[in-house]
Design a protein around this motif. Structure first.
Motif, mmCIF file in Angstrom:
data_model
loop_
_atom_site.group_PDB
_atom_site.id
_atom_site.type_symbol
_atom_site.label_atom_id
_atom_site.label_comp_id
_atom_site.label_asym_id
_atom_site.label_seq_id
_atom_site.Cartn_x
_atom_site.Cartn_y
_atom_site.Cartn_z
ATOM 1 N N LEU A 146 0.827 -1.201 0.000
ATOM 2 C CA LEU A 146 0.000 0.000 0.000
ATOM 3 C C LEU A 146 0.866 1.257 0.000
ATOM 4 C CD1 LEU A 146 -2.836 1.220 0.155
ATOM 5 C CD2 LEU A 146 -2.657 1.100 2.641
ATOM 6 N N GLU A 147 1.915 1.246 0.799
ATOM 7 C CA GLU A 147 2.826 2.390 0.835
ATOM 8 C C GLU A 147 3.473 2.609 -0.532
ATOM 9 O OE1 GLU A 147 5.671 1.901 3.959
ATOM 10 O OE2 GLU A 147 4.145 1.872 5.526
ATOM 11 N N ILE A 148 3.876 1.529 -1.179
ATOM 12 C CA ILE A 148 4.496 1.632 -2.499
ATOM 13 C C ILE A 148 3.494 2.206 -3.502
ATOM 14 C CG2 ILE A 148 5.399 0.284 -4.442
ATOM 15 C CD1 ILE A 148 6.698 -1.565 -2.326
ATOM 16 N N GLU A 149 2.245 1.703 -3.462
ATOM 17 C CA GLU A 149 1.222 2.204 -4.375
ATOM 18 C C GLU A 149 0.966 3.691 -4.146
ATOM 19 O OE1 GLU A 149 -2.284 -0.194 -4.035
ATOM 20 O OE2 GLU A 149 -1.264 -2.004 -4.697
ATOM 21 N N LEU A 150 0.914 4.112 -2.877
ATOM 22 C CA LEU A 150 0.689 5.523 -2.574
ATOM 23 C C LEU A 150 1.840 6.387 -3.088
ATOM 24 C CD1 LEU A 150 -0.816 5.324 1.033
ATOM 25 C CD2 LEU A 150 -2.004 5.865 -1.102
ATOM 26 N N GLU A 151 3.058 5.901 -2.951
ATOM 27 C CA GLU A 151 4.216 6.644 -3.453
ATOM 28 C C GLU A 151 4.145 6.776 -4.970
ATOM 29 O OE1 GLU A 151 7.958 5.079 -2.125
ATOM 30 O OE2 GLU A 151 7.343 5.100 -0.026
ATOM 31 N N ILE A 152 3.741 5.701 -5.648
ATOM 32 C CA ILE A 152 3.629 5.741 -7.108
ATOM 33 C C ILE A 152 2.553 6.748 -7.517
ATOM 34 C CG2 ILE A 152 2.893 4.401 -9.127
ATOM 35 C CD1 ILE A 152 4.278 1.974 -7.819
ATOM 36 N N GLU A 153 1.417 6.738 -6.815
ATOM 37 C CA GLU A 153 0.345 7.683 -7.132
ATOM 38 C C GLU A 153 0.811 9.127 -6.935
ATOM 39 O OE1 GLU A 153 -3.228 6.813 -5.005
ATOM 40 O OE2 GLU A 153 -3.414 4.821 -5.871
ATOM 41 N N LYS A 154 1.541 9.375 -5.851
ATOM 42 C CA LYS A 154 2.042 10.728 -5.601
ATOM 43 C C LYS A 154 2.973 11.171 -6.719
ATOM 44 C CE LYS A 154 1.878 10.934 -0.558
ATOM 45 N NZ LYS A 154 2.683 11.024 0.659
ATOM 46 N N GLU A 155 3.839 10.269 -7.150
ATOM 47 C CA GLU A 155 4.773 10.595 -8.223
ATOM 48 C C GLU A 155 4.023 10.894 -9.518
ATOM 49 O OE1 GLU A 155 7.573 7.412 -8.570
ATOM 50 O OE2 GLU A 155 8.472 7.800 -6.622
#
Length: 114
Positions: free
Chosen positions: A71-80
Motif C-alpha cells: 500500500l505504501e508503495i502504491e501511494l508513493e507511485i500515485e504521488k509521483e
C-alpha cells in the motif's frame, strides 16, 4: 587434563543425576493432572494446536505487513504520477510582440492576433 568439572567421577555422577532429574520433570510436565501420561495423547495435541495457532498468527502478521508495504508503495507511485512534470517555463529571451490596436475591432480570424 583441561576437563574442569567433568574430570572427576563425583562431578560426573552429580551431572548425570541432575540430567535425569530434568528428564523426569519434563515427563511430568507432559503428563496429565494425575501424574500419568494421557493415553489419548491430548497433551501433545494441545501443544501442537497452540503451535499451529501461533504459526497462523505469525503468518497473518506477515501478510498484514506485506500488504502495508504494498500500500505504501502504491501511494508513493500515485504521488509521483500526480506531481507535475518539472519543466522550464522561462520566457526571458522571448521578445514582446505588441498587438496593433486597430485589429481589436476585427473578427478574430482576420485580426492577426495570436
Amino acid at each position: 587434563k583441561g576437563l574442569g568439572a567433568y574430570h572427576d567421577s563425583s562431578s560426573q555422577s552429580r551431572l548425570a543425576a541432575e540430567a535425569q532429574g530434568i528428564l523426569e520433570e519434563l515427563k511430568r510436565s507432559e503428563a496429565g493432572p494425575g501424574g500419568e501420561l494421557d493415553d489419548s495423547g491430548e497433551a501433545g495435541i494441545e501443544l501442537s494446536a497452540e503451535q499451529v495457532q501461533e504459526q497462523e498468527q505469525e503468518q497473518e502478521q506477515e501478510q498484514e505487513q506485506e500488504m502495508e508495504i504494498e500500500l505504501e508503495i502504491e501511494l508513493e507511485i500515485e504521488k509521483e504520477q500526480e506531481q507535475a512534470a518539472e519543466r522550464e517555463y522561462s520566457r526571458e529571451d522571448e521578445a514582446a510582440k505588441p498587438w496593433p490596436l486597430s485589429n481589436l475591432g476585427k473578427p478574430l480570424g482576420s485580426s492577426g492576433l495570436p
